[in-house]
Design a protein around this motif. Structure first.
Motif, PDB file in Angstrom:
ATOM      1  N   GLY A 106      -3.900 -39.585   9.811  1.00  0.00           N
ATOM      2  CA  GLY A 106      -3.288 -39.119  11.044  1.00  0.00           C
ATOM      3  C   GLY A 106      -2.577 -37.803  10.783  1.00  0.00           C
ATOM      4  N   PRO A 107      -2.194 -37.087  11.844  1.00  0.00           N
ATOM      5  CA  PRO A 107      -1.652 -35.726  11.694  1.00  0.00           C
ATOM      6  C   PRO A 107      -0.235 -35.651  11.133  1.00  0.00           C
ATOM      7  N   GLY A 108       0.397 -36.779  10.797  1.00  0.00           N
ATOM      8  CA  GLY A 108       1.765 -36.736  10.297  1.00  0.00           C
ATOM      9  C   GLY A 108       1.905 -36.398   8.834  1.00  0.00           C
ATOM     10  N   VAL A 109       0.794 -36.174   8.120  1.00  0.00           N
ATOM     11  CA  VAL A 109       0.845 -35.891   6.684  1.00  0.00           C
ATOM     12  C   VAL A 109       0.469 -34.430   6.452  1.00  0.00           C
ATOM     13  N   PRO A 110       1.243 -33.686   5.643  1.00  0.00           N
ATOM     14  CA  PRO A 110       0.917 -32.276   5.392  1.00  0.00           C
ATOM     15  C   PRO A 110      -0.310 -32.113   4.522  1.00  0.00           C
ATOM     16  N   GLU A 111      -0.771 -30.876   4.373  1.00  0.00           N
ATOM     17  CA  GLU A 111      -1.990 -30.578   3.647  1.00  0.00           C
ATOM     18  C   GLU A 111      -1.933 -31.028   2.194  1.00  0.00           C
ATOM     19  N   ASN A 112      -0.749 -30.966   1.577  1.00  0.00           N
ATOM     20  CA  ASN A 112      -0.606 -31.406   0.188  1.00  0.00           C
ATOM     21  C   ASN A 112       0.014 -32.799   0.104  1.00  0.00           C
ATOM     22  N   GLY A 113      -0.150 -33.571   1.173  1.00  0.00           N
ATOM     23  CA  GLY A 113       0.486 -34.881   1.220  1.00  0.00           C
ATOM     24  C   GLY A 113      -0.307 -36.009   0.603  1.00  0.00           C
ATOM     25  N   LEU A 114      -1.620 -35.798   0.376  1.00  0.00           N
ATOM     26  CA  LEU A 114      -2.464 -36.859  -0.179  1.00  0.00           C
ATOM     27  C   LEU A 114      -3.260 -36.317  -1.350  1.00  0.00           C
ATOM     28  N   VAL A 115      -3.501 -37.179  -2.336  1.00  0.00           N
ATOM     29  CA  VAL A 115      -4.267 -36.789  -3.514  1.00  0.00           C
ATOM     30  C   VAL A 115      -5.245 -37.896  -3.871  1.00  0.00           C
TER      31      VAL A 115
ATOM     32  N   ALA B 290       7.523 -32.329   0.249  1.00  0.00           N
ATOM     33  CA  ALA B 290       7.302 -31.967   1.646  1.00  0.00           C
ATOM     34  C   ALA B 290       8.098 -32.909   2.545  1.00  0.00           C
ATOM     35  N   SER B 291       8.137 -32.584   3.813  1.00  0.00           N
ATOM     36  CA  SER B 291       8.917 -33.377   4.750  1.00  0.00           C
ATOM     37  C   SER B 291       8.287 -33.292   6.132  1.00  0.00           C
ATOM     38  N   ASN B 292       9.022 -33.765   7.142  1.00  0.00           N
ATOM     39  CA  ASN B 292       8.565 -33.732   8.523  1.00  0.00           C
ATOM     40  C   ASN B 292       7.218 -34.422   8.696  1.00  0.00           C
ATOM     41  N   GLY B 293       7.050 -35.541   8.083  1.00  0.00           N
ATOM     42  CA  GLY B 293       5.792 -36.262   8.237  1.00  0.00           C
ATOM     43  C   GLY B 293       5.845 -37.637   7.636  1.00  0.00           C
ATOM     44  N   GLY B 294       4.822 -38.421   7.942  1.00  0.00           N
ATOM     45  CA  GLY B 294       4.722 -39.759   7.388  1.00  0.00           C
ATOM     46  C   GLY B 294       3.540 -40.477   7.992  1.00  0.00           C
ATOM     47  N   THR B 295       3.230 -41.622   7.487  1.00  0.00           N
ATOM     48  CA  THR B 295       2.145 -42.443   8.009  1.00  0.00           C
ATOM     49  C   THR B 295       2.367 -43.878   7.581  1.00  0.00           C
TER      50      THR B 295
ATOM     51  N   LEU C 262       9.671 -38.421  11.030  1.00  0.00           N
ATOM     52  CA  LEU C 262      10.898 -38.029  11.686  1.00  0.00           C
ATOM     53  C   LEU C 262      11.123 -36.568  11.393  1.00  0.00           C
ATOM     54  N   GLY C 263      11.163 -35.728  12.407  1.00  0.00           N
ATOM     55  CA  GLY C 263      11.248 -34.296  12.189  1.00  0.00           C
ATOM     56  C   GLY C 263      12.573 -33.892  11.620  1.00  0.00           C
ATOM     57  N   SER C 264      13.506 -33.473  12.446  1.00  0.00           N
ATOM     58  CA  SER C 264      14.831 -33.096  11.984  1.00  0.00           C
ATOM     59  C   SER C 264      15.785 -34.166  12.453  1.00  0.00           C
ATOM     60  N   ALA C 265      16.493 -34.793  11.530  1.00  0.00           N
ATOM     61  CA  ALA C 265      17.378 -35.884  11.871  1.00  0.00           C
ATOM     62  C   ALA C 265      18.622 -35.811  11.028  1.00  0.00           C
ATOM     63  N   ALA C 266      19.710 -36.350  11.533  1.00  0.00           N
ATOM     64  CA  ALA C 266      20.952 -36.393  10.767  1.00  0.00           C
ATOM     65  C   ALA C 266      20.997 -37.662   9.968  1.00  0.00           C
ATOM     66  N   LEU C 267      21.651 -37.637   8.818  1.00  0.00           N
ATOM     67  CA  LEU C 267      21.836 -38.836   8.009  1.00  0.00           C
ATOM     68  C   LEU C 267      22.703 -39.806   8.781  1.00  0.00           C
ATOM     69  N   VAL C 268      22.393 -41.063   8.718  1.00  0.00           N
ATOM     70  CA  VAL C 268      23.147 -42.056   9.450  1.00  0.00           C
ATOM     71  C   VAL C 268      24.580 -42.097   8.985  1.00  0.00           C
ATOM     72  N   ALA C 269      25.477 -42.314   9.938  1.00  0.00           N
ATOM     73  CA  ALA C 269      26.892 -42.477   9.609  1.00  0.00           C
ATOM     74  C   ALA C 269      27.161 -43.952   9.427  1.00  0.00           C
ATOM     75  N   GLY C 270      28.431 -44.330   9.201  1.00  0.00           N
ATOM     76  CA  GLY C 270      28.756 -45.711   8.911  1.00  0.00           C
ATOM     77  C   GLY C 270      28.299 -46.650   9.999  1.00  0.00           C
ATOM     78  N   GLY C 271      27.617 -47.728   9.621  1.00  0.00           N
ATOM     79  CA  GLY C 271      27.188 -48.743  10.545  1.00  0.00           C
ATOM     80  C   GLY C 271      25.924 -48.421  11.296  1.00  0.00           C
ATOM     81  N   ALA C 272      25.339 -47.245  11.139  1.00  0.00           N
ATOM     82  CA  ALA C 272      24.122 -46.902  11.875  1.00  0.00           C
ATOM     83  C   ALA C 272      22.920 -47.538  11.230  1.00  0.00           C
ATOM     84  N   ALA C 273      21.845 -47.722  12.017  1.00  0.00           N
ATOM     85  CA  ALA C 273      20.627 -48.334  11.472  1.00  0.00           C
ATOM     86  C   ALA C 273      19.946 -47.385  10.526  1.00  0.00           C
TER      87      ALA C 273
END
Length: 427
Positions: free
Chosen positions: A92-101, A155-160, A406-417
């Motif tokens: 799927g499109p969530g993995v960058p060009e150097n994301g798989l080997v 790399a970042s901004n991607g996943g599967t 998850l594109g740009s996200a903040a680190l969870v604060a106390g008690g967040a999921a």
């Protein structure tokens, strides 16, 4: 088996094969020829008699981990012939060009298979060089992984959540028609970190509190160039207990907007299927501001020149209440003022100081209902009350956590999921 970088993608070969057959049929009909039963030459994509293919793929691979070995077994009961092995992996499109080997074993050396990448489909394709397939059985050893980048350049901004692997044996003289095929789906699992048995209250300038920090790798992938980090959002002293029972003080590493502590050093490793727990001791100076503080576990893979920048997997934070302690020169009435440790405005603004990676625009701390969580934590975090007590907190992700895009996200604060995000390193 060797790589060949000029193979035509399987989708293009299929389209050309269909077009050629249609053109030939039109010519025959136009000439008035009488069609009899279709000869074998017209059998499109018909498997060759006597050749079968079976892939023994892993059930899963570790997100941002090292590749995992598998085999492709070819049985030939027909005639000897030159063939090639074709592989394509769809993420799927969530993995960058150097994301798989994908790699193959040549002699005693693992070598990378040259891959082309279709960014729109999120598909990686590769083809081996031709090799002689004798009568009998031949087993090829390969590896597949989802490193999400290159060494020291996570790399970042991607996943599967999975990889669909299609394998085919192609005749060297006719690459349009596969002789045998096999398809499997490989899951994607993840390494994770957590903190547990965190006391509810710590006294500024008083005795330290102790808790456990656990790094869990339930995946079949080894992890290297790993950073097992605790972020503390207030000035603190952090110690870890060594194998001989002694306590070692860790030096804080200052990131762009907060400090972190490497529990196992700046470039550690974790073997597949292992769990590692460190006993941590935490104390705050008497000058620490009373109120809520967070303890945030994160894992970084392939950090580069800048600390805390790489493929990032963060778990739920734990919350501890800093209670005011006796301070030199302070009157009893000043040190006992309850409004300092219970002010809601102080405990509700941890976001900027608790974010290990940077977003373009700072965001407010998410509540447990607002945050994104691929899997629930082992137990919910219960914020401690300002009145103290012996309540304990436990955080972290379950072993079935799947990394999501998850594109740009903040680190969870106390008690967040739980939040799992990756952010591309700055140039």
């Amino acid at each position: 088996m060797k790589t060949e970088g000029t193979a035509m993608p399987r989708t293009a070969r299929t389209a050309r094969r269909s077009a050629s057959a249609a053109a030939l049929l039109a010519c025959i009909l136009g000439s008035g020829a009488v069609l009899t039963a279709a000869p074998s030459a017209f059998a499109e994509s018909a498997p060759s008699a006597g050749i079968t293919l079976s892939a023994n793929t892993p059930a899963s691979v570790g997100f941002a981990g090292q590749p995992v070995e598998f085999t492709e077994t070819i049985d030939n009961t027909g005639t000897p012939r030159p063939v090639a092995l074709e592989l394509d992996a769809t993420t799927g499109p969530g993995v960058p060009e150097n994301g798989l080997v994908m790699q193959f074993l040549e002699g005693s050396t693992w070598k990378d298979l040259a891959l082309t990448y279709d960014v729109g489909q999120g598909r990686f394709e590769g083809r081996s060089e031709n090799f002689h397939l004798a009568v009998g059985q031949r087993t090829l050893k390969l590896r597949i992984g989802l490193p999400m980048g290159t060494p020291f350049n996570g790399a970042s901004n991607g996943g599967t959540q999975s990889i669909k692997l299609h394998s085919a044996v192609a005749d060297a003289a006719d690459e349009w028609n596969p002789l045998a095929e096999d398809t499997h789906t490989i899951g994607v699992t993840s390494i994770s970190s957590s903190v547990s048995h965190v006391p509810a209250t710590v006294v500024a300038g008083g005795a330290p509190i102790e808790f456990d920090a656990t790094l869990s790798n339930p995946t079949p992938s080894d992890y290297v160039r790993l950073g097992n980090v605790l972020f503390i959002d207030a000035p603190a002293k952090v110690q870890v207990r060594t194998g001989n029972g002694a306590w070692t003080t860790l030096g804080p590493i200052q990131g762009r907007d907060r400090q972190g502590f490497y529990l196992d050093g700046e470039s550690s490793s974790a073997k597949a299927g292992t769990t590692h727990t460190v006993r941590v001791r935490l104390s705050y100076p008497s000058s620490a501001k009373p109120g809520k503080a967070t303890i945030s576990p994160c894992v970084f893979v392939n950090e580069g020149r800048e600390n805390f920048r790489g493929t990032t997997l963060c778990s739920r934070s734990a919350t501890v209440t800093i209670a005011a302690g006796p301070s030199a020169g302070a009157s009893p009435s000043q040190s006992a003022t309850p409004t300092q440790s219970a002010a809601p405005s102080q405990s509700a603004t941890p976001t900027q100081s608790t974010t290990p990676t940077r977003s373009a625009t700072p965001s407010s701390a998410p509540s447990p209902a607002q945050s994104t969580s691929p899997a629930p934590a082992a137990a919910p975090v219960t914020p401690a009350s300002s009145s103290g007590g012996d309540e304990l907190a436990h955080t972290g992700a379950g072993s079935s956590t799947l990394p999501l895009a998850l594109g740009s996200a903040a680190l969870v604060a106390g008690g967040a999921a739980l939040l799992v995000f990756r952010r591309r390193r700055s140039a």
